[in-house]
Design a protein around this motif. Sequence first.
Motif, mmCIF file in Angstrom:
data_model
loop_
_atom_site.group_PDB
_atom_site.id
_atom_site.type_symbol
_atom_site.label_atom_id
_atom_site.label_comp_id
_atom_site.label_asym_id
_atom_site.label_seq_id
_atom_site.Cartn_x
_atom_site.Cartn_y
_atom_site.Cartn_z
ATOM 1 N N GLU A 110 0.744 -1.421 0.088
ATOM 2 C CA GLU A 110 0.131 0.021 0.037
ATOM 3 C C GLU A 110 0.796 1.288 -0.065
ATOM 4 O O GLU A 110 0.490 2.381 -0.546
ATOM 5 C CB GLU A 110 -0.853 -0.209 1.387
ATOM 6 N N TYR A 111 2.164 1.042 0.728
ATOM 7 C CA TYR A 111 2.865 2.495 0.604
ATOM 8 C C TYR A 111 3.458 2.568 -0.654
ATOM 9 O O TYR A 111 3.413 3.869 -1.416
ATOM 10 C CB TYR A 111 4.156 2.206 1.666
ATOM 11 N N PHE A 112 3.954 1.489 -1.397
ATOM 12 C CA PHE A 112 4.509 1.814 -2.503
ATOM 13 C C PHE A 112 3.215 2.272 -3.454
ATOM 14 O O PHE A 112 3.713 3.116 -4.527
ATOM 15 C CB PHE A 112 5.156 0.428 -3.273
ATOM 16 N N ALA A 113 2.228 1.745 -3.536
ATOM 17 C CA ALA A 113 0.944 2.089 -4.394
ATOM 18 C C ALA A 113 0.734 3.498 -4.055
ATOM 19 O O ALA A 113 0.533 4.213 -5.035
ATOM 20 C CB ALA A 113 -0.048 1.213 -4.139
ATOM 21 N N ASN A 114 0.262 4.070 -3.039
ATOM 22 C CA ASN A 114 0.226 5.111 -2.488
ATOM 23 C C ASN A 114 1.360 6.226 -2.785
ATOM 24 O O ASN A 114 0.757 7.468 -3.207
ATOM 25 C CB ASN A 114 -0.368 5.185 -1.021
ATOM 26 N N SER A 115 2.410 5.902 -2.477
ATOM 27 C CA SER A 115 3.564 7.156 -2.620
ATOM 28 C C SER A 115 4.064 7.088 -4.083
ATOM 29 O O SER A 115 4.683 8.277 -4.411
ATOM 30 C CB SER A 115 4.572 6.422 -1.676
ATOM 31 N N PHE A 116 4.346 6.197 -4.759
ATOM 32 C CA PHE A 116 4.882 6.116 -6.004
ATOM 33 C C PHE A 116 3.949 5.402 -7.308
ATOM 34 O O PHE A 116 4.331 5.533 -8.396
ATOM 35 C CB PHE A 116 6.144 5.010 -5.899
ATOM 36 N N ASP A 117 2.839 4.828 -6.989
ATOM 37 C CA ASP A 117 1.896 4.577 -8.031
ATOM 38 C C ASP A 117 2.407 3.242 -8.662
ATOM 39 O O ASP A 117 2.266 2.774 -9.532
ATOM 40 C CB ASP A 117 1.320 5.325 -9.005
ATOM 41 N N PHE A 118 3.272 2.343 -7.313
ATOM 42 C CA PHE A 118 3.898 1.263 -8.197
ATOM 43 C C PHE A 118 2.740 -0.062 -7.683
ATOM 44 O O PHE A 118 2.010 0.104 -6.945
ATOM 45 C CB PHE A 118 5.018 0.751 -7.171
ATOM 46 N N SER A 119 2.838 -1.027 -8.538
ATOM 47 C CA SER A 119 2.280 -2.156 -8.299
ATOM 48 C C SER A 119 3.025 -3.129 -7.728
ATOM 49 O O SER A 119 4.131 -3.169 -7.527
ATOM 50 C CB SER A 119 1.719 -2.755 -9.745
ATOM 51 N N ASN A 129 7.847 -21.587 6.409
ATOM 52 C CA ASN A 129 9.230 -20.977 6.822
ATOM 53 C C ASN A 129 8.653 -19.178 7.078
ATOM 54 O O ASN A 129 9.843 -18.657 7.008
ATOM 55 C CB ASN A 129 10.176 -21.073 5.400
ATOM 56 N N LYS A 130 7.623 -19.047 6.919
ATOM 57 C CA LYS A 130 7.256 -17.782 7.285
ATOM 58 C C LYS A 130 7.883 -16.538 6.609
ATOM 59 O O LYS A 130 8.422 -15.566 6.991
ATOM 60 C CB LYS A 130 7.447 -17.413 8.595
ATOM 61 N N PHE A 131 7.670 -16.738 4.972
ATOM 62 C CA PHE A 131 8.232 -15.618 4.339
ATOM 63 C C PHE A 131 7.360 -15.487 2.885
ATOM 64 O O PHE A 131 6.755 -16.265 2.665
ATOM 65 C CB PHE A 131 9.776 -16.208 3.855
ATOM 66 N N ILE A 132 7.530 -14.326 2.441
ATOM 67 C CA ILE A 132 6.819 -13.976 1.409
ATOM 68 C C ILE A 132 7.944 -13.161 0.291
ATOM 69 O O ILE A 132 8.757 -12.405 0.882
ATOM 70 C CB ILE A 132 5.914 -12.780 1.306
ATOM 71 N N LEU A 133 7.980 -13.810 -0.842
ATOM 72 C CA LEU A 133 9.030 -13.300 -1.750
ATOM 73 C C LEU A 133 8.039 -12.534 -2.653
ATOM 74 O O LEU A 133 7.100 -12.967 -3.185
ATOM 75 C CB LEU A 133 9.656 -14.311 -2.688
ATOM 76 N N TRP A 134 8.123 -11.132 -3.048
ATOM 77 C CA TRP A 134 7.525 -10.455 -3.678
ATOM 78 C C TRP A 134 8.360 -9.282 -4.643
ATOM 79 O O TRP A 134 9.420 -9.303 -4.325
ATOM 80 C CB TRP A 134 6.393 -9.694 -2.796
ATOM 81 N N ARG A 135 7.602 -8.778 -5.618
ATOM 82 C CA ARG A 135 8.045 -7.803 -6.408
ATOM 83 C C ARG A 135 7.137 -6.318 -6.400
ATOM 84 O O ARG A 135 6.040 -6.484 -6.264
ATOM 85 C CB ARG A 135 8.060 -8.263 -7.690
ATOM 86 N N VAL A 136 7.906 -5.367 -6.653
ATOM 87 C CA VAL A 136 7.460 -3.861 -6.813
ATOM 88 C C VAL A 136 7.808 -3.437 -8.100
ATOM 89 O O VAL A 136 9.053 -3.668 -8.225
ATOM 90 C CB VAL A 136 7.736 -3.115 -5.715
ATOM 91 N N PHE A 137 6.964 -2.914 -8.795
ATOM 92 C CA PHE A 137 7.386 -2.372 -10.051
ATOM 93 C C PHE A 137 6.611 -1.103 -10.552
ATOM 94 O O PHE A 137 5.343 -0.971 -10.072
ATOM 95 C CB PHE A 137 7.321 -3.712 -11.113
ATOM 96 N N GLY A 138 7.149 -0.232 -11.363
ATOM 97 C CA GLY A 138 6.535 0.732 -11.811
ATOM 98 C C GLY A 138 7.553 1.783 -12.395
ATOM 99 O O GLY A 138 8.704 1.491 -12.529
ATOM 100 N N THR A 139 7.038 2.948 -12.667
ATOM 101 C CA THR A 139 7.774 4.162 -13.298
ATOM 102 C C THR A 139 7.812 5.327 -12.441
ATOM 103 O O THR A 139 6.895 5.712 -11.699
ATOM 104 C CB THR A 139 7.371 4.610 -14.570
ATOM 105 N N TYR A 140 9.253 5.691 -12.157
ATOM 106 C CA TYR A 140 9.332 6.751 -11.075
ATOM 107 C C TYR A 140 10.544 7.871 -11.681
ATOM 108 O O TYR A 140 11.651 7.096 -11.914
ATOM 109 C CB TYR A 140 9.746 6.258 -9.746
#
Length: 185
Positions: A110-119, A129-140
């Motif tokens: 939500e921070y990346f979406a609201n601050s930078f309009d990233f997905s 193993n209590k983890f999430i592997l994830w990706r953030v992407f967009g244009t800045y």
Amino acid sequence: MKKIILIFFAVLCFASCATYRNTEQTLVSCDYNEKKDQTEYMVFPFGNVNIKGKWEQTKYNSSARQQFFTNSDSVTISIAMGLSKKFEFNADGSLKGFDFVKAFYKWESEYFANSFDFSSTEIETDEENKFILWRVFGTYNNADRNMYFLSFEQNGVFKNFSVQTTKKWTEEQKIEFLKSLVFNK
């Protein structure tokens, strides 16, 4: 005399531990082990991370407890460690393990979406193993951003690793690198 010295050091050790609880200070070290070809980064009392290859510390984001590193190929990574109960969405400390990681992913996305309009998108989740592997992407600033994260929590300590935007590594290399930080592969 030896007993007095031993008692003095024991008291000093306990006093420094008590000071940590009250001030939440950390002890940090970062050294390159040439024999093992790895950079050994430690933040006491949160733990340590062995990073394959030689990495140089660069900037530090104190609000996120995030240390950035760069290697000779100009690839930038970051490592953040801290108590899971210190996050605003977990002030009561009730979220632990995978529940904390899911909440962190939602909060940070939500921070990346609201601050930078990233997905953002989840690449892999592992409840055991209590983890999430994830990706953030967009244009800045007219540049494409594509960052990969591995976030996990264990025993009340949260760790978040990232590979910043780089075209020098494939997606598979980024994912394997992040997993190596957790599973020492």
